[in-house]
Design an enzyme around this catalytic site. Sequence first.
Site, short mmCIF file in Angstrom:
data_model
loop_
_atom_site.label_atom_id
_atom_site.label_comp_id
_atom_site.label_asym_id
_atom_site.label_seq_id
_atom_site.Cartn_x
_atom_site.Cartn_y
_atom_site.Cartn_z
N GLN A 1 -7.08 18.69 15.92
CA GLN A 1 -6.44 17.45 16.35
C GLN A 1 -6.22 17.35 17.86
OE1 GLN A 1 -3.02 16.62 13.86
NE2 GLN A 1 -4.38 15.89 12.25
N PHE B 238 3.99 1.34 12.20
CA PHE B 238 3.35 0.71 11.03
C PHE B 238 1.89 0.30 11.30
CE2 PHE B 238 5.83 -3.69 11.38
CZ PHE B 238 5.13 -4.03 12.53
N GLU B 239 1.25 -0.14 10.25
CA GLU B 239 -0.20 -0.45 10.27
C GLU B 239 -1.04 0.76 10.71
OE1 GLU B 239 -1.95 -4.03 10.67
OE2 GLU B 239 -0.15 -5.26 10.73
N LEU C 290 0.84 -1.21 0.00
CA LEU C 290 0.00 0.00 0.00
C LEU C 290 0.87 1.26 0.00
CD1 LEU C 290 -2.94 1.23 0.48
CD2 LEU C 290 -2.42 1.13 2.90
S1 MYA Z 1 0.74 -1.47 5.94
C1 MYA Z 1 0.46 0.24 5.76
C2 MYA Z 1 -0.34 0.81 6.84
N1 MYA Z 1 -0.93 2.03 6.44
C3 MYA Z 1 -1.97 2.53 7.09
O1 MYA Z 1 -2.46 1.96 8.06
C4 MYA Z 1 -2.53 3.79 6.56
C5 MYA Z 1 -3.12 4.65 7.64
N2 MYA Z 1 -4.18 5.44 7.09
C6 MYA Z 1 -5.50 5.14 7.22
O2 MYA Z 1 -5.86 4.21 7.93
C7 MYA Z 1 -6.53 5.95 6.48
O3 MYA Z 1 -5.98 6.40 5.29
C8 MYA Z 1 -7.15 7.11 7.27
C9 MYA Z 1 -8.27 7.74 6.44
C10 MYA Z 1 -7.80 6.58 8.54
C11 MYA Z 1 -6.11 8.12 7.65
N3 MYA Z 1 -12.31 0.98 8.63
O4 MYA Z 1 -12.00 10.45 4.27
P1 MYA Z 1 -11.37 9.40 5.12
C12 MYA Z 1 -13.60 5.09 5.96
C13 MYA Z 1 -13.44 1.23 7.95
O5 MYA Z 1 -11.11 9.73 6.55
P2 MYA Z 1 -8.61 9.51 4.46
C14 MYA Z 1 1.90 -1.67 7.14
O6 MYA Z 1 2.32 -0.78 7.80
C15 MYA Z 1 -14.07 6.41 6.53
O7 MYA Z 1 -14.97 6.23 7.58
N4 MYA Z 1 -13.62 2.37 7.29
O8 MYA Z 1 -10.04 8.91 4.40
C16 MYA Z 1 2.30 -3.11 7.30
C17 MYA Z 1 -14.69 7.02 5.32
O9 MYA Z 1 -15.97 6.43 5.11
P3 MYA Z 1 -17.18 7.31 4.60
C18 MYA Z 1 -12.64 3.29 7.31
O10 MYA Z 1 -8.61 10.90 4.98
C19 MYA Z 1 3.38 -3.42 8.23
C20 MYA Z 1 -13.77 6.56 4.19
O11 MYA Z 1 -13.11 5.40 4.69
C21 MYA Z 1 -11.44 3.08 8.00
O12 MYA Z 1 -8.03 9.26 3.12
C22 MYA Z 1 3.55 -4.91 8.47
C23 MYA Z 1 -12.74 7.62 3.84
O13 MYA Z 1 -12.19 8.07 5.04
C24 MYA Z 1 -11.31 1.88 8.69
N5 MYA Z 1 -10.22 1.59 9.38
O14 MYA Z 1 -7.78 8.58 5.51
C25 MYA Z 1 2.90 -5.32 9.71
N6 MYA Z 1 -10.65 4.17 7.82
O15 MYA Z 1 -16.75 7.85 3.29
C26 MYA Z 1 3.03 -6.72 10.15
C27 MYA Z 1 -11.34 5.04 7.07
O16 MYA Z 1 -18.31 6.34 4.53
C28 MYA Z 1 2.48 -6.78 11.54
N7 MYA Z 1 -12.54 4.51 6.77
O17 MYA Z 1 -17.37 8.36 5.65
C29 MYA Z 1 2.53 -8.03 12.23
C30 MYA Z 1 2.28 -7.92 13.67
C31 MYA Z 1 3.31 -8.54 14.54
C32 MYA Z 1 3.38 -8.05 15.93
C33 MYA Z 1 4.73 -8.11 16.60
C34 MYA Z 1 4.81 -7.72 18.00
C35 MYA Z 1 5.97 -7.87 18.68
#
Ligand code: MYA
Length: 575
Positions: free
Chosen positions: A489, A392-393, A151
């Site tokens: 914010q 991340f995530e 992504l």
């Molecule tokens: S992968 C990359 C990770 N990247 C991200 O997580 C990106 C973060 N950004 C976002 O989540 C979104 O772009 C945000 C919205 C939230 C900023 N569920 O106009 P909007 C809906 C359902 O606000 P934006 C990695 O790192 C929202 O309500 N719907 O959009 C992997 C709206 O709906 P509507 C959602 O301003 C690493 C529409 O979308 C959600 O563009 C590897 C548009 O929203 C949601 N969550 O930004 C990891 N969010 O139009 C491995 C938004 O109906 C890990 N909406 O009102 C393994 C673990 C191991 C653990 C180890 C421990 C020791």
Amino acid sequence: MPPTIEQSFMKALFHGIIAEDIIFPYPEMPAEDRETTSMMLDSVRRFFASSVDSGRIDREHAIDPGVLDEMKRLGLMGLQIPSEHGGVNLSNMAYARVMQEIGGLDASIAVTLGAHQSIGFKAIQLFGTEEQKQRYLPKLATGEWMAAFALTEPGAGSDAAAIRTRAELSADGSYYTLNGSKIWITNGGFADVFTVFARTSALEEGKKPKLTAFIVERSMGVKSGPNEQKLGIRGSSTTELFFDDVKVPRENVLGEVGKGFKVAVEVLNNGRLGLSAGCVGACNTLIRMALDRVQERRAFGRSIGDFGLIKDKIATMLAHTYALESITYLTASLVDAKVPDFSIESAICKVMGSETLWFVVNETLQIAAGIGYMEEYPYERHLRDARINMIFEGTNEILRCFMALSGMSGPGKALADVAKAMREPIKGFGLLSDFALRKARSVLGRERMSKAHPLLSREAVIFEDCTAELATHSEDMLRKHGREIAEMQYAQRRIAEMAIDLYCMAACISRTTRAIERRGEDGARREIDLTTVFTGMAQKRLRQHVADFQKNDDELRKAIAVRAYADRAYPFDIL
Ligand code: MYA
């Protein structure tokens, strides 16, 4: 259809509604999963004890291929893939428990496994056609093919919609040509199958482009950059990906064309839960290390565990880990119960998981003191490994904004609906959502948490009071600022902090209620005490946020930052 209260515990809470049927009784792992999970955990523990050297993985920046092969043999690559596609078919609760174990054993391996199945091929499971599932899932389940989630781009991190990678449909409509690049892709160096997000519409000023998700095989022409050198999780592979005229058959579109943003966020909602489970495991490991250390290490003629300040650290670590574990498994069970919306809950798990782990690792290193800082001991590796979880995530900052804005959008709509219904009472009330209806009928009085055990009545009252504060302040902010809230914010952060603590309190009360019902007051003493301590800490934080709504120095802080941007430096020197 108007939204219903049953859709999301947290969304209801923003209306001041305590939808306790969703969270009581506290869930248990399905019996059919219990045995498989226990057997799997036994094999994992035995294998790690005999064959995995995390210090070496960290030093050599690589996981031995033999280790990954054994994990594949143990079935760990397809934990949630249905049996008919060759996987173990675990529930979300059981999957979380396995990720917990691996997160507690080795962070690089946990991240590799998580990137493969929590997010790498999750979209195929959630949105794939039967043909796509049959083609990909069996090989992904055995680990013959490994997956990655592509992504992020240089200009599209938190702002996931700003993706520039372009997918053009061929003239005959049979394939898309992908051009662009991705950065920081976990498993990027070796994955065979990628879930790739690309634009399928032209960039237009002021408009979000339409994204589409694709299943892209490496053999279609995906190129990887070298592994990045990282602070922690050094055994995992993180690379750039390049798409130069990569041709992807049209049948590899995942979900609907133009609906890729929805695919991405739904996958991330699942992924965030896996991450929090990994953090529960890492907290467990660190707590064990801290407890060994406080008993071994002596100062002033006694073991350091005798001192109040050490006891305080241990108690706080346990109380936060208990809350984290409680929300993680509660949320996993909600996903198993197929609640339609767990987006706020899983964002809370991710933020609480990564920050609890950061707190626990920092305190464990502090307890270890001098040796904590030395490379020959594992503490500093744990600290380095833990740091990424807050980034991340979805960064914890963007997720706090998401929780607040997504949570408040319900009350915002309800306010508008109620105002409309007042103007057109006959037509209007029929159209109201459950939320708005309850509000319009209200003089509701305060919502109660009636299912909490009487021994937890003090905690339940605190929860009810704080819920009323969340609803009042959300509504106040909306009335005062309307759409401007999207830019505020500082206020969003306060609302998000309240939501995080409230969800944790609710999960602790529900889980401890179950413990008391099963084992009585004495048998559940530990859970009762941890719930009391966590609720007390949360209440103090909540009171502070409420006070900060009335009186704060937000504007002053902004002015200081703006001046610093102009100075581009700390502006003083005593010379
Ligand atoms: S992968 C990359 C990770 N990247 C991200 O997580 C990106 C973060 N950004 C976002 O989540 C979104 O772009 C945000 C919205 C939230 C900023 N569920 O106009 P909007 C809906 C359902 O606000 P934006 C990695 O790192 C929202 O309500 N719907 O959009 C992997 C709206 O709906 P509507 C959602 O301003 C690493 C529409 O979308 C959600 O563009 C590897 C548009 O929203 C949601 N969550 O930004 C990891 N969010 O139009 C491995 C938004 O109906 C890990 N909406 O009102 C393994 C673990 C191991 C653990 C180890 C421990 C020791």
